[in-house]
Design an enzyme around this catalytic site. Sequence first.
Site, short mmCIF file in Angstrom:
data_model
loop_
_atom_site.label_atom_id
_atom_site.label_comp_id
_atom_site.label_asym_id
_atom_site.label_seq_id
_atom_site.Cartn_x
_atom_site.Cartn_y
_atom_site.Cartn_z
CD GLN A 222 -2.93 -1.22 0.27
OE1 GLN A 222 -3.23 -0.19 -0.33
NE2 GLN A 222 -3.53 -2.38 0.04
CD GLU A 269 -0.12 -12.04 -4.57
OE1 GLU A 269 -1.01 -11.28 -4.12
OE2 GLU A 269 0.36 -11.92 -5.72
CG ASP A 313 -6.68 -5.57 -1.66
OD1 ASP A 313 -7.18 -4.77 -2.47
OD2 ASP A 313 -5.62 -5.32 -1.04
CB CYS A 340 -7.67 -0.20 -6.27
SG CYS A 340 -7.34 -1.65 -7.27
C1 LIG Z 1 -4.34 -4.71 -4.79
S1 LIG Z 1 -3.05 -5.85 -4.50
C2 LIG Z 1 -3.43 -6.31 -2.85
C3 LIG Z 1 -2.33 -6.91 -2.03
C4 LIG Z 1 -2.55 -7.01 -0.55
N1 LIG Z 1 -3.90 -7.36 -0.18
C5 LIG Z 1 -2.12 -5.75 0.17
O1 LIG Z 1 -2.97 -4.97 0.62
O2 LIG Z 1 -0.90 -5.51 0.29
C6 LIG Z 1 -3.59 -7.18 -5.47
C7 LIG Z 1 -2.72 -8.42 -5.40
O3 LIG Z 1 -3.38 -9.44 -6.16
C8 LIG Z 1 -2.42 -10.20 -6.84
N2 LIG Z 1 -3.17 -10.85 -7.94
C9 LIG Z 1 -3.61 -10.29 -9.09
N3 LIG Z 1 -4.37 -11.17 -9.77
C10 LIG Z 1 -4.41 -12.31 -9.04
C11 LIG Z 1 -5.04 -13.57 -9.22
N4 LIG Z 1 -5.78 -13.82 -10.29
N5 LIG Z 1 -4.87 -14.51 -8.26
C12 LIG Z 1 -4.11 -14.25 -7.15
N6 LIG Z 1 -3.49 -13.08 -6.94
C13 LIG Z 1 -3.64 -12.12 -7.87
C14 LIG Z 1 -1.33 -9.23 -7.21
O4 LIG Z 1 -0.10 -9.90 -7.39
C15 LIG Z 1 -1.33 -8.30 -5.99
O5 LIG Z 1 -0.41 -8.76 -5.03
#
Ligand SMILES: C[S@@+](CC[C@H](N)C(=O)[O-])C[C@H]1O[C@@H](n2cnc3c(N)ncnc32)[C@H](O)[C@@H]1O
Length: 383
Positions: A222, A269, A313, A340
Amino acid sequence: MASDNVELRIEKLVAGGSGLAFREGKAVFVPLALPGERVLARLGPGKRDWAEASLVEVLEASPHRVAPPCPIYGECGGCDLQHLAYPSQVIEKTAIVAESFRRMGKIDPGEIGALPSLPFAYRNRLQLHLTPQGRLGFMKASSSSVVEAASCPVAVRSVQAWIEERAGTARAAEELGPYIVGKDRFLVFGTEDKVMLEGRDSLVRARVAGEDFTFPVKGFFQSNLYILEHFIPEVMAGLEGGLVADLYCGVGLFSRFLSRSFDRVIGVEQNPFAVEQARANLGGGKHEYHALAVEDWTATASAALGFDCVLVDPPRTGLSPVLRAWLARTLPPLIVYVSCDPVTLARDAGDLVRAGYRLDHLKVYDFYPQTHHIECHARFRRG
Ligand SMILES: C[S@@+](CC[C@H](N)C(=O)[O-])C[C@H]1O[C@@H](n2cnc3c(N)ncnc32)[C@H](O)[C@@H]1O
């Protein structure tokens, strides 16, 4: 006046930050224009029922228009709302969320809360670029070239000072050259007293809501630690139970707090480096992480365990059809959604409500003042 210049009355701001006007039945999107303003705009590309336009002149200014403090505002691709007084930015973002829920989700969002941030000097994580002369800058809006920067008013003070000390010189390029070979951009994470640089430094340590986290400078974390301090306790309030899933868990920010009030956390993740860090951040215990896309995880045995709560998220694309189908099949009693993108959140919220969930909380957290970006926290309960 050039023939493709038209006079428009801006009705409102839309997701993405542009002002919206209508002309001959067509929606016209004008970046940098504000609700209520009469503007002269140059029509650009578009389709049959909409067009883009660029602002030529503000003929009647909004009372909320302010002089942007940044000298490269309008050229730099980082900020696009500095021309709007900060309290109005939060009001407009909240209105965009409400409109998205009505138009995209086809549901009434009810009352929407909003938490402002520090308007400037808030941003811990940024991508900096180097000009061909090796000077610091940012990517220009809608372009692949770099605009030189002497500072950045939205960056935290440590990063501002770091940029200012190197402004107008090739010092940053000389310092970083050995670490970012062949690259002209790098990520920076600044805490109160330290600036960590991609390549030169590998891990950042930061304290959030009383817990210490470690994460790669290069990876996702973040970007506004100030508002995160308020956000975390509000998101976690009232969450407790046996089993919780933290989907799209990154380096395990939410998992760490969920582990305080749930017996067991399952984090998912797709980035294996983030998962490695998430394991280190959470420590041992009976919690588990899966380095998988959430879509693939839904077909595993752990996805069939029966969750008391599921926290999601996702990136801006929102929940994928596979994940939405999994939620509709497994029907966890509580879904916590950190978003987001208000448009995809609204789409997913509409689906959840039609699947029998009640939206019992919706709040905007202004993680990115001076930009159009909107973060929300929504909670859905069954029955
Ligand atoms: C908005 S970030 C949120 C990360 C965490 N919740 C934080 O607040 O630090 C979205 C995360 O989703 C992961 N991501 C994107 N698409 C994904 C998928 N299909 N399956 C699993 N993870 C995914 C990205 O690598 C990223 O780390």
